[in-house]
Motif scaffolding. Structure first.
Motif, PDB file in Angstrom:
ATOM      1  N   GLN A   1       0.819  -1.206   0.000  1.00  0.00           N
ATOM      2  CA  GLN A   1       0.000   0.000   0.000  1.00  0.00           C
ATOM      3  C   GLN A   1       0.859   1.265   0.000  1.00  0.00           C
ATOM      4  OE1 GLN A   1      -2.619  -1.066   3.439  1.00  0.00           O
ATOM      5  NE2 GLN A   1      -4.246  -0.384   2.078  1.00  0.00           N
TER       6      GLN A   1
ATOM      7  N   GLN B   1       2.572   1.671  -3.352  1.00  0.00           N
ATOM      8  CA  GLN B   1       1.583   2.070  -4.353  1.00  0.00           C
ATOM      9  C   GLN B   1       1.189   3.530  -4.179  1.00  0.00           C
ATOM     10  OE1 GLN B   1       0.064   0.488  -6.912  1.00  0.00           O
ATOM     11  NE2 GLN B   1      -1.430   2.093  -7.332  1.00  0.00           N
TER      12      GLN B   1
ATOM     13  N   ILE C   1      -2.891  -4.656  -5.046  1.00  0.00           N
ATOM     14  CA  ILE C   1      -2.169  -4.684  -3.775  1.00  0.00           C
ATOM     15  C   ILE C   1      -1.796  -6.110  -3.394  1.00  0.00           C
ATOM     16  CG2 ILE C   1      -2.300  -4.163  -1.303  1.00  0.00           C
ATOM     17  CD1 ILE C   1      -1.955  -1.717  -3.117  1.00  0.00           C
TER      18      ILE C   1
END
Length: 333
Positions: A75, A78, A180
């Motif tokens: 996460q 990203q 993810i």
């Protein structure tokens, strides 16, 4: 400086080319016969998370059962590419990309200094984990995988997940969960064998076809560049040839799949070298492993694409490229 080994003579080069492709075939067939996929525990792959944040991600990624350090790392990567000062066009701030209104209600004082600072990773990373686990509690009774539901709630809101009875049929949300999940495999320490990359033989064949080509810094093999490559340009082009799009630079290519240990390397794995063996962001070189302790790489200015040994003081690790892993990478980091 790494030792180098250059193939002398066309006959030797052609012979090795044939042998290497046979080796790839044997490994791929063996992998398919064995079956199974890698399972990941709650540890992080060596160096996948920058050293400055590794202990934070490892600690807070274990905050609740639905979250793992690898999911939290995926996460953060990203969202910000580990940049603690970034601001998105939508106004999201810091390494965890909190919108100010969300930070106001969910930011925590992670390091106990009496302040909640969205720009401080010591607060922002614990806050991201805390927010994930809060969402996991909201959707706890919802059918389906608890981690998938948590990620869906992060993207679409807990109410939509509860109303849908799981990950809602929203393309953006379904893509986020898949992205993810795939990306997390590049941050997780594998605890079992990782299946071979099916496209490995084609990627190696492309790289072998470029043996003897002079190196060019920034080279991507274009006609204007005389078909020359630098190290990551060669690996990018090799996998593009088999339909997998990799990022342009080596340290981003490291996140395109799970990370086999040195004794589990298979032909087609990307092998990486770093000035800091605790930090993937310090990677400075990449090659394509071909077996027997050797890789094909574009090493430096003044050299040509060639076979080189992988063992050296700056050897960092390897990535088994997967199509899903490559697709999961953010377009900008």
């Amino acid at each position: 400086m790494r030792k180098v080994w250059v193939v002398g003579g066309a006959a030797v080069g052609l012979g090795l080319s044939f042998v290497m492709l046979l080796v790839v075939g044997v490994y791929v067939v063996a992998g398919n016969l064995l079956g199974g996929v890698a399972s990941a525990g709650r540890g992080l792959a060596k160096g996948a998370v920058p050293a400055a944040y590794q202990s934070l991600v490892q600690k807070w990624g274990n905050l609740c059962p639905a979250l793992t350090p690898a999911l939290l790392a995926a996460q953060l990567y990203q969202e910000s590419g580990w940049n603690p000062t970034i601001v998105s066009p939508a106004g999201a701030q810091g390494i965890a990309q909190f919108i100010p209104s969300t930070w106001a209600t969910h930011g925590i004082d992670g390091n106990g200094d009496g302040k909640r600072d969205v720009w401080d990773p010591n607060d922002a990373i614990p806050s991201a984990a805390s927010y994930d686990c809060e969402l996991a509690k909201y959707v706890k009774g919802t059918p389906g995988d608890v981690s998938d539901n948590m990620l869906a709630a992060y993207n679409a809101g807990a109410y939509r997940v509860i109303r849908a009875g799981g990950v809602p049929a929203i393309a953006e949300t379904q893509d986020y969960v898949k992205r993810i999940r795939s990306l997390s495999q590049s941050f997780a320490a594998p605890v079992s064998r990782i299946d071979p990359t099916q496209q490995a033989a084609g990627a190696i064949a492309f790289a072998q076809s470029k043996l003897g080509t002079p190196y060019l810094w920034g080279g991507e093999g274009t006609a204007e560049q005389g078909g020359r490559f630098d190290c990551s340009g060669l690996t990018q082009a090799a996998y593009a040839k088999v339909g997998i799009t990799l990022p342009r630079v080596a340290n981003d290519q490291y996140n395109a799949g799970p990370h086999p240990s040195r004794d589990q390397l298979l032909p087609g794995d990307l092998v990486f070298f770093s000035t800091d063996r605790s930090d993937s962001r310090a990677i400075h070189h990449v090659g394509i492993y071909v077996g027997g302790g050797y890789m094909i790489d574009a090493p430096r200015t003044g050299a040509v694409i060639r076979f080189d040994p992988i063992d050296g003081a700056d050897y960092f690790g390897a990535t088994r490229v997967t199509a899903d892993g490559a697709k999961a990478l953010p377009t900008t980091v």
